[in-house]
Design a protein around this motif. Structure first.
Motif, PDB file in Angstrom:
ATOM      1  N   GLY A   5       0.793  -1.216   0.000  1.00  0.00           N
ATOM      2  CA  GLY A   5       0.000   0.000   0.000  1.00  0.00           C
ATOM      3  C   GLY A   5       0.830   1.274   0.000  1.00  0.00           C
ATOM      4  N   ALA A   6       2.161   1.146   0.020  1.00  0.00           N
ATOM      5  CA  ALA A   6       3.020   2.324   0.025  1.00  0.00           C
ATOM      6  C   ALA A   6       2.861   3.100  -1.276  1.00  0.00           C
ATOM      7  CB  ALA A   6       4.483   1.898   0.210  1.00  0.00           C
ATOM      8  N   PRO A   7       3.005   4.422  -1.226  1.00  0.00           N
ATOM      9  CA  PRO A   7       2.911   5.220  -2.465  1.00  0.00           C
ATOM     10  C   PRO A   7       3.925   4.749  -3.496  1.00  0.00           C
ATOM     11  CG  PRO A   7       2.965   6.622  -0.510  1.00  0.00           C
ATOM     12  CD  PRO A   7       3.287   5.235  -0.044  1.00  0.00           C
ATOM     13  N   LYS A   8       3.593   4.937  -4.766  1.00  0.00           N
ATOM     14  CA  LYS A   8       4.485   4.525  -5.848  1.00  0.00           C
ATOM     15  C   LYS A   8       5.360   5.693  -6.281  1.00  0.00           C
ATOM     16  CE  LYS A   8       1.119   1.140  -7.501  1.00  0.00           C
ATOM     17  NZ  LYS A   8       0.167   0.793  -8.595  1.00  0.00           N
ATOM     18  N   ALA A   9       6.656   5.490  -6.188  1.00  0.00           N
ATOM     19  CA  ALA A   9       7.588   6.520  -6.638  1.00  0.00           C
ATOM     20  C   ALA A   9       7.741   6.473  -8.150  1.00  0.00           C
ATOM     21  CB  ALA A   9       8.943   6.338  -5.956  1.00  0.00           C
ATOM     22  N   ILE A  10       7.750   5.255  -8.708  1.00  0.00           N
ATOM     23  CA  ILE A  10       7.912   5.064 -10.152  1.00  0.00           C
ATOM     24  C   ILE A  10       6.856   4.089 -10.639  1.00  0.00           C
ATOM     25  CG2 ILE A  10       9.477   4.333 -11.996  1.00  0.00           C
ATOM     26  CD1 ILE A  10      11.812   4.813 -10.068  1.00  0.00           C
ATOM     27  N   GLU A  11       6.205   4.431 -11.748  1.00  0.00           N
ATOM     28  CA  GLU A  11       5.225   3.547 -12.370  1.00  0.00           C
ATOM     29  C   GLU A  11       5.585   3.385 -13.852  1.00  0.00           C
ATOM     30  OE1 GLU A  11       0.974   4.448 -11.011  1.00  0.00           O
ATOM     31  OE2 GLU A  11       2.067   6.292 -10.485  1.00  0.00           O
ATOM     32  N   VAL A  12       5.870   2.172 -14.248  1.00  0.00           N
ATOM     33  CA  VAL A  12       6.148   1.863 -15.658  1.00  0.00           C
ATOM     34  C   VAL A  12       5.049   0.929 -16.144  1.00  0.00           C
ATOM     35  CG1 VAL A  12       7.793   0.866 -17.288  1.00  0.00           C
ATOM     36  CG2 VAL A  12       8.632   2.079 -15.258  1.00  0.00           C
ATOM     37  N   THR A  13       4.378   1.324 -17.227  1.00  0.00           N
ATOM     38  CA  THR A  13       3.223   0.557 -17.707  1.00  0.00           C
ATOM     39  C   THR A  13       3.333   0.286 -19.205  1.00  0.00           C
ATOM     40  OG1 THR A  13       1.859   1.709 -16.059  1.00  0.00           O
ATOM     41  CG2 THR A  13       0.711   0.463 -17.764  1.00  0.00           C
ATOM     42  N   ASP A  14       3.269  -1.000 -19.560  1.00  0.00           N
ATOM     43  CA  ASP A  14       3.183  -1.416 -20.969  1.00  0.00           C
ATOM     44  C   ASP A  14       4.312  -0.820 -21.816  1.00  0.00           C
ATOM     45  OD1 ASP A  14       1.830  -2.988 -22.844  1.00  0.00           O
ATOM     46  OD2 ASP A  14       0.731  -1.277 -23.648  1.00  0.00           O
ATOM     47  N   LEU A  15       5.530  -0.842 -21.289  1.00  0.00           N
ATOM     48  CA  LEU A  15       6.672  -0.203 -21.952  1.00  0.00           C
ATOM     49  C   LEU A  15       7.249  -1.082 -23.058  1.00  0.00           C
ATOM     50  CD1 LEU A  15       8.649   2.235 -21.908  1.00  0.00           C
ATOM     51  CD2 LEU A  15      10.064   0.886 -20.333  1.00  0.00           C
ATOM     52  N   VAL A  16       7.428  -0.475 -24.235  1.00  0.00           N
ATOM     53  CA  VAL A  16       8.040  -1.147 -25.379  1.00  0.00           C
ATOM     54  C   VAL A  16       9.216  -0.305 -25.865  1.00  0.00           C
ATOM     55  CG1 VAL A  16       7.742  -1.961 -27.754  1.00  0.00           C
ATOM     56  CG2 VAL A  16       5.885  -2.230 -26.089  1.00  0.00           C
TER      57      VAL A  16
END
Length: 260
Positions: A5-16
């Protein structure tokens, strides 16, 4: 370990990411929690450094979303990106110090780039960062060619910390060091992370670093994250590459934690 549940510092989604039609990262998704040390492991050429450089905006992506502290790189203004860049520090492979600059000048470089700071204050900051990584003020006048491998890594880390970042990106921070120096550097990373409340994204191939430094481990294979979690959780995965890479870790005696 930071909970889910900790906040997200980095979010990478569906990276190509592709090079000459060769797909290196294939719809990769990954989150880094604020305040954790996440270690990224993968085979040579798997795309570990490519992922790091893409996060930093140094390598273009074909598709996907990268958000740091909630700021989407594709939607951010130039001013927002510049502000964001001041919130991270980077230690590149082999240190990547400027060979013609002294240790002091290397540490002061990002301060000159982003801030209008008097020379005297910059030198005080550089001295403080040197002390933070376990070096002495007299080391500040040395050139990179006069440093040992371990000292080079420490200077590079001091430079990465020059702007008091919230996130530090480390690309193979212990590679090239002997086992004792590597362990000492690992203790330093863990100590600084706890003391300063840093989020650390660390690319490494060294199992000892993964075991003793990291809160979570992400395994990269086939262009995607195939396992993520604590060491014990990663060891439970059935992915063939992961099982091969970590073979023997399950039965190895536990190492002492990387604490000061």
């Amino acid at each position: 370990m930071k909970d889910a549940g900790a906040p997200k510092a980095i979010e990478v989604t569906d990276l190509v990411v592709e090079f000459d039609r060769k797909r290196v990262l294939d719809h990769l998704s990954l989150d880094v929690r604020a305040g954790e040390i996440l270690g990224l492991v993968g085979a040579s050429g798997a795309g570990k450094s490519v992922l790091l450089r893409t996060m930093l905006g140094l390598t273009p992506k074909r598709q996907g979303r990268i958000a740091i502290f909630g700021v989407d790189r594709d939607k951010a203004t130039l001013q927002e990106l510049q502000t964001l860049e001041r919130r991270w520090g980077v230690l590149y492979q082999q240190g990547a110090l400027f060979s013609s600059l002294t240790v002091f000048q290397n540490i002061e470089f990002p301060i000159r780039e982003y801030l209008r700071t008097p020379q005297r204050l910059m030198r005080e900051i550089a001295n403080a960062k040197l002390e933070m990584v376990g070096l002495k003020p007299e080391d500040g006048d040395k050139l990179p060619s006069e440093l040992s491998g371990g000292m080079t890594k420490r200077v590079a880390l001091a430079r990465a910390l020059a702007l008091d970042p919230a996130i530090v990106f480390l690309d193979e921070p212990t590679s090239g060091l002997d086992p004792i120096a590597a362990r000492e550097f690992g203790v330093l990373i863990r100590t600084l992370q706890r003391t300063l409340g840093l989020t650390v994204f660390m690319v490494t191939h060294e199992i000892e670093a993964l075991r003793t430094i990291c809160d979570r481990i992400a395994a990269l294979a086939g262009g995607r994250i195939v396992a993520i979690g604590s060491m014990s959780q990663v060891l439970e995965t059935e992915d063939p590459w992961v099982k091969s890479y970590f073979r023997g870790v399950r039965s190895a005696p536990p190492s002492a934690p990387a604490t000061p």
